[in-house]
Design a protein around this motif. Structure first.
Motif, PDB file in Angstrom:
ATOM      1  N   ILE A 177       0.921  -1.157  -0.032  1.00  0.00           N
ATOM      2  CA  ILE A 177      -0.023  -0.058  -0.043  1.00  0.00           C
ATOM      3  C   ILE A 177       1.099   1.206   0.075  1.00  0.00           C
ATOM      4  CG2 ILE A 177      -1.617   1.171   1.409  1.00  0.00           C
ATOM      5  CD1 ILE A 177      -2.585  -1.550   2.674  1.00  0.00           C
ATOM      6  N   ARG A 178       0.475   2.316  -0.966  1.00  0.00           N
ATOM      7  CA  ARG A 178       1.251   3.526  -0.853  1.00  0.00           C
ATOM      8  C   ARG A 178       0.277   4.416  -0.145  1.00  0.00           C
ATOM      9  NH1 ARG A 178       5.240   5.553  -4.252  1.00  0.00           N
ATOM     10  NH2 ARG A 178       5.405   3.940  -5.383  1.00  0.00           N
ATOM     11  N   ILE A 179       0.816   5.241   0.874  1.00  0.00           N
ATOM     12  CA  ILE A 179       0.285   6.264   1.934  1.00  0.00           C
ATOM     13  C   ILE A 179       1.092   7.367   1.593  1.00  0.00           C
ATOM     14  CG2 ILE A 179      -0.160   6.378   4.229  1.00  0.00           C
ATOM     15  CD1 ILE A 179       0.609   3.564   4.688  1.00  0.00           C
ATOM     16  N   PRO A 180       0.021   8.340   1.534  1.00  0.00           N
ATOM     17  CA  PRO A 180       0.692   9.972   1.337  1.00  0.00           C
ATOM     18  C   PRO A 180       1.438  10.185   2.397  1.00  0.00           C
ATOM     19  CG  PRO A 180      -2.035   9.854   1.079  1.00  0.00           C
ATOM     20  CD  PRO A 180      -1.521   8.450   1.603  1.00  0.00           C
ATOM     21  N   ALA A 181       2.448  11.053   2.131  1.00  0.00           N
ATOM     22  CA  ALA A 181       3.509  11.575   3.120  1.00  0.00           C
ATOM     23  C   ALA A 181       2.933  12.377   4.209  1.00  0.00           C
ATOM     24  CB  ALA A 181       4.388  12.424   2.001  1.00  0.00           C
ATOM     25  N   ASN A 182       1.794  12.830   4.162  1.00  0.00           N
ATOM     26  CA  ASN A 182       1.367  13.832   5.322  1.00  0.00           C
ATOM     27  C   ASN A 182       0.573  12.885   6.346  1.00  0.00           C
ATOM     28  OD1 ASN A 182      -0.873  13.350   3.496  1.00  0.00           O
ATOM     29  ND2 ASN A 182      -1.407  15.459   3.592  1.00  0.00           N
ATOM     30  N   GLU A 183       0.307  11.633   6.038  1.00  0.00           N
ATOM     31  CA  GLU A 183      -0.527  10.443   7.096  1.00  0.00           C
ATOM     32  C   GLU A 183       0.431  10.227   7.994  1.00  0.00           C
ATOM     33  OE1 GLU A 183      -3.748   9.585   6.290  1.00  0.00           O
ATOM     34  OE2 GLU A 183      -3.999  11.211   4.958  1.00  0.00           O
ATOM     35  N   SER A 184      -0.026   9.896   9.144  1.00  0.00           N
ATOM     36  CA  SER A 184       0.768   9.334  10.332  1.00  0.00           C
ATOM     37  C   SER A 184       0.041   8.362  11.084  1.00  0.00           C
ATOM     38  CB  SER A 184       1.142  10.385  11.212  1.00  0.00           C
ATOM     39  OG  SER A 184      -0.249  10.864  11.862  1.00  0.00           O
ATOM     40  N   SER A 185      -1.148   7.767  10.425  1.00  0.00           N
ATOM     41  CA  SER A 185      -1.808   6.405  10.867  1.00  0.00           C
ATOM     42  C   SER A 185      -2.724   5.863   9.886  1.00  0.00           C
ATOM     43  CB  SER A 185      -2.525   6.974  12.252  1.00  0.00           C
ATOM     44  OG  SER A 185      -3.678   7.866  11.920  1.00  0.00           O
ATOM     45  N   LEU A 186      -3.090   4.610  10.107  1.00  0.00           N
ATOM     46  CA  LEU A 186      -3.597   3.941   9.044  1.00  0.00           C
ATOM     47  C   LEU A 186      -4.519   3.003   9.792  1.00  0.00           C
ATOM     48  CD1 LEU A 186      -4.459   3.318   6.030  1.00  0.00           C
ATOM     49  CD2 LEU A 186      -2.584   1.853   6.207  1.00  0.00           C
ATOM     50  N   ILE A 187      -5.837   2.553   9.619  1.00  0.00           N
ATOM     51  CA  ILE A 187      -6.505   1.409   9.846  1.00  0.00           C
ATOM     52  C   ILE A 187      -6.527   0.431   8.832  1.00  0.00           C
ATOM     53  CG2 ILE A 187      -8.566   0.463  10.902  1.00  0.00           C
ATOM     54  CD1 ILE A 187      -9.112   3.293  12.192  1.00  0.00           C
ATOM     55  N   LEU A 188      -6.184  -0.682   9.022  1.00  0.00           N
ATOM     56  CA  LEU A 188      -5.982  -1.893   8.090  1.00  0.00           C
ATOM     57  C   LEU A 188      -7.152  -2.590   8.500  1.00  0.00           C
ATOM     58  CD1 LEU A 188      -2.619  -3.367   7.697  1.00  0.00           C
ATOM     59  CD2 LEU A 188      -3.991  -1.985   5.876  1.00  0.00           C
ATOM     60  N   LYS A 189      -8.213  -2.670   7.314  1.00  0.00           N
ATOM     61  CA  LYS A 189      -9.315  -3.630   7.671  1.00  0.00           C
ATOM     62  C   LYS A 189      -9.446  -4.701   6.877  1.00  0.00           C
ATOM     63  CE  LYS A 189     -12.417   0.295   8.708  1.00  0.00           C
ATOM     64  NZ  LYS A 189     -11.951   1.657   8.369  1.00  0.00           N
ATOM     65  N   ASN A 190     -10.353  -5.619   6.921  1.00  0.00           N
ATOM     66  CA  ASN A 190     -10.509  -6.797   6.070  1.00  0.00           C
ATOM     67  C   ASN A 190      -9.398  -7.849   6.257  1.00  0.00           C
ATOM     68  OD1 ASN A 190     -13.045  -5.880   5.114  1.00  0.00           O
ATOM     69  ND2 ASN A 190     -11.684  -4.752   3.640  1.00  0.00           N
ATOM     70  N   LEU A 191      -8.991  -8.003   7.574  1.00  0.00           N
ATOM     71  CA  LEU A 191      -7.672  -8.883   7.866  1.00  0.00           C
ATOM     72  C   LEU A 191      -8.385 -10.315   8.098  1.00  0.00           C
ATOM     73  CD1 LEU A 191      -5.340  -6.693   9.762  1.00  0.00           C
ATOM     74  CD2 LEU A 191      -5.067  -7.064   7.276  1.00  0.00           C
TER      75      LEU A 191
END
Length: 207
Positions: free
Chosen positions: A161-175
């Protein structure tokens, strides 16, 4: 001491951590003694990714004899530097040439400062991270790769997954529930990917 500063000082930036400096030799008469060599004083003025001014430490490299060029290794990427050159005899140094400004290009970033995985549920995990201590340029994105690990330590398919440089968190779903995942995480500038940090986490078995 010598009377004249070296003239025609030129800087050739070779890559994000290395530059080559050239100068014209000083006329022998103006050295007023035995030519020992040339000294290059250079220092970082500022990082171009962070506008902070800090204590300036001058670096000095001595090139012996009648050399008219020298290499400056170990520079920091994406930074602004100044340098000057002086001729040296047995008595001391002559005057400095006028300061020359040069900039190093972007490099790849250091690894993200941390990666923390929290809030496991049946099918999701929350990731939080810190930006690299040394961005060495303008961050363009983060790259997250992850894959499941089964009980016999075999690795499953890799998801990227590529994440924008200004983000600092992410919720990974569908695991998958009750599954261990391995994460690989790094930052990128336009030059390329920095070194990655890895982490493992497990989704919970049941509510």
């Amino acid at each position: 001491v010598p009377m004249v500063a070296p003239g025609n000082v030129q800087v050739q930036v070779i890559n994000s951590t290395l530059a080559k400096v050239h100068w014209d030799p000083v006329p022998l008469k103006s050295i007023r003694g035995h030519l020992q060599g040339y000294k290059v004083y250079y220092w970082k003025v500022q990082s171009l990714s962070r506008r902070s001014k800090r204590h300036v430490e001058k670096n000095i490299l001595t090139f012996k004899g009648n050399k008219t060029f020298g290499m400056l290794p170990g520079l920091e990427p994406y930074s602004s530097y100044k340098l000057n050159v002086r001729v040296v005899n047995g008595k001391g140094e002559g005057p400095a040439s006028p300061d020359k400004v040069f900039k190093t290009p972007e490099g790849v970033p250091s690894s993200p400062s941390f990666l923390k995985i929290t809030n496991p549920t049946l099918d999701s995990l929350t990731l939080e991270w810190g930006s690299p201590t040394h961005p060495n340029g303008v961050l363009t994105s983060y790259i997250l790769k992850f894959q499941p690990i089964n009980n016999t330590h075999e690795l499953g398919p890799l998801v990227e997954i590529r994440i924008p440089a200004n983000e600092s968190s992410l919720i990974l779903k569908n695991l998958n529930y009750s599954t261990r995942y391995k994460f690989y995480f790094n930052a990128q500038t336009s030059v390329g990917s920095g070194s990655q940090i890895t982490e493992e986490a497990v989704t919970i078995m049941d509510e």
